[in-house]
Design an enzyme around this catalytic site. Structure first.
Site, PDB file in Angstrom:
ATOM      1  N   HIS A   2       0.934  -0.995  -0.059  1.00 42.57           N
ATOM      2  CA  HIS A   2      -0.084   0.096   0.231  1.00 42.57           C
ATOM      3  C   HIS A   2       1.214   1.108  -0.689  1.00 42.57           C
ATOM      4  CE1 HIS A   2      -0.306   0.685   4.568  1.00 42.57           C
ATOM      5  NE2 HIS A   2       0.631   0.385   4.201  1.00 42.57           N
ATOM      6  N   HIS A   3       1.998   1.374  -0.273  1.00 42.14           N
ATOM      7  CA  HIS A   3       3.426   2.250  -0.063  1.00 42.14           C
ATOM      8  C   HIS A   3       3.908   2.720  -1.191  1.00 42.14           C
ATOM      9  CE1 HIS A   3       3.497   2.828   3.713  1.00 42.14           C
ATOM     10  NE2 HIS A   3       3.939   0.944   4.385  1.00 42.14           N
ATOM     11  N   CYS A   4       2.850   1.385  -2.629  1.00 46.91           N
ATOM     12  CA  CYS A   4       3.373   1.712  -3.886  1.00 46.91           C
ATOM     13  C   CYS A   4       2.251   2.851  -4.529  1.00 46.91           C
ATOM     14  CB  CYS A   4       3.431   0.721  -4.688  1.00 46.91           C
ATOM     15  SG  CYS A   4       4.411   1.096  -6.236  1.00 46.91           S
ATOM     16  N   GLN A  12      -0.098   4.540   7.020  1.00 48.86           N
ATOM     17  CA  GLN A  12      -0.913   5.019   6.866  1.00 48.86           C
ATOM     18  C   GLN A  12      -0.078   4.037   5.469  1.00 48.86           C
ATOM     19  OE1 GLN A  12       0.359   9.637   5.773  1.00 48.86           O
ATOM     20  NE2 GLN A  12      -1.220   9.291   3.640  1.00 48.86           N
ATOM     21  N   ASN A  38       0.002   5.797   1.708  1.00 51.53           N
ATOM     22  CA  ASN A  38      -0.194   6.082   0.662  1.00 51.53           C
ATOM     23  C   ASN A  38      -0.442   6.669  -0.704  1.00 51.53           C
ATOM     24  OD1 ASN A  38       2.330   5.736   1.259  1.00 51.53           O
ATOM     25  ND2 ASN A  38       3.221   7.572   1.038  1.00 51.53           N
TER      26      ASN A  38
END
Length: 356
Positions: free
Chosen positions: A142-144, A184, A186
């Protein structure tokens, strides 16, 4: 016209909608041990489920690697080309020695497992719509975002799964992301910043990576947690906000990012949730989805302790014992509409009543 992809070919109908491949696991001269991530946790989850006789190899959907063409549905060509530089991959995966390896080795040993997990998430998206639920034992990067990786995330599998569904599956035009990893999310937030079709709920430790203020603007329900948050407060917040999110916006698919880095003692998460708390959390999310008959896709995301594999397996076993995931539902295939399912459910309720 969408490109041809093997990721959307139907798996054998006897399979559980649980997606995995031995290719998920990153093993390379002990380099994987330089990152706190347990790079073999995915295989361990499957082994626990086999030991408990929930699944066997023939009943798992074999994940396929996402091709360049698949990845280009979201990623820019420029970003994919950047991954041809080992030092870029070293930065994204936070394993510095990777920078000194020839890129063909990095592609095969580091990026191919991540591309296979990404293919797994895309496959699980379609399976969830067909069967009511699906679990990719990996994924949750989920950070990509489309043009930038980070935090061990090299491909935007959550964005990809949702875009694939929007482009290829009739009747799927609204998605809710429930991101309960300690960090988070992001990446998907940046990707869906101005997209009214996607509703994002994100509960995370407010003080840790990535602290992406710009991406926070995409979150419709933001649950910022304090250091050391414990079970009671956490589960109450998850329950309230998951229910609130699903009452506020009626999606055609829920993507559930079920990170286990909320576990007490996690070196990166900074929260203090017990193993039982994690099992309960997953139950809360699945109950909310199943009671509303919204298909749910779960990905496993972050979790940096050796015991997380056991907890993920225990959670899947718990969902099964409660009837929130089951083979019968899974095996019905794409033919059964929600109406048929409702009729079947009421017939089942009726027969239970007459048995009593």
């Amino acid at each position: 016209r969408p490109h041809r992809t093997e990721l959307y070919e139907d798996p054998p109908s006897g399979c559980w909608p649980i997606v995995y491949s031995p290719e998920y696991n990153i093993t390379f001269m002990g380099l994987e041990k330089l990152h706190p991530f347990d790079a073999g946790k995915w295989g361990k989850v499957i082994n626990f489920l086999k030991e408990e006789r929930l699944i066997a190899d023939d009943f798992i959907v074999q994940a396929r690697e996402a091709t360049d063409e698949d990845l280009l549905v979201v990623h820019t060509r420029r970003y994919l080309n950047k991954l041809k530089w080992s030092f870029v991959v070293a930065t994204i995966t936070e394993i510095p020695p990777v920078a000194f390896l020839p890129n063909f080795v990095v592609q095969r040993k580091v990026l191919k497992p991540l591309r296979t997990q990404t293919g797994g998430t895309i496959m699980a998206g379609k399976l969830a719509v067909d069967r009511g639920w699906a679990i990719n034992v990996g994924g949750g990067f989920h950070h990509c975002s489309s043009d930038k990786g980070g935090g061990f995330c090299a491909y935007a599998d959550i964005t990809l799964a949702i875009k694939f569904l929007f482009e290829r599956v009739q009747g799927v035009s609204r998605a809710t992301i429930i991101d309960l990893d300690a960090h988070q999310g992001n990446g998907h937030e940046r990707d869906f910043m101005d997209d009214p079709r996607v509703y994002i709920m994100d509960a995370y430790n407010r003080y840790i990576y990535p602290g992406d203020g710009f991406a926070k603007r995409a979150i419709k329900r933001r649950v910022e947690l304090e250091w050391g948050t414990e079970d009671t407060e956490y589960l109450q917040k998850v329950h309230t906000h998951v229910e609130g999110a699903l009452n506020e916006f009626r999606p055609d698919i829920i993507v559930y990012n079920a990170g286990t880095d909320i576990l007490d003692g996690d070196p990166l998460g900074g929260l203090a949730i017990s193993p039982q708390g994690i099992v309960k959390r997953d139950e809360v999310v699945f109950r909310a989805a199943r009671s509303r008959r919204v298909p749910i896709l779960m990905v496993t995301s972050g979790g940096y302790q050796k015991r997380t594999a056991r907890i993920i397996a225990d959670s899947i076993l718990n969902l099964h014992s409660l009837g929130l995931i089951d083979k019968e539902l899974a095996a019905r295939g794409a033919g059964a509409s929600r109406l048929e399912q409702m009729i079947r459910d009421s017939a089942k309720d009726f027969s239970t009543l007459s048995l009593q």
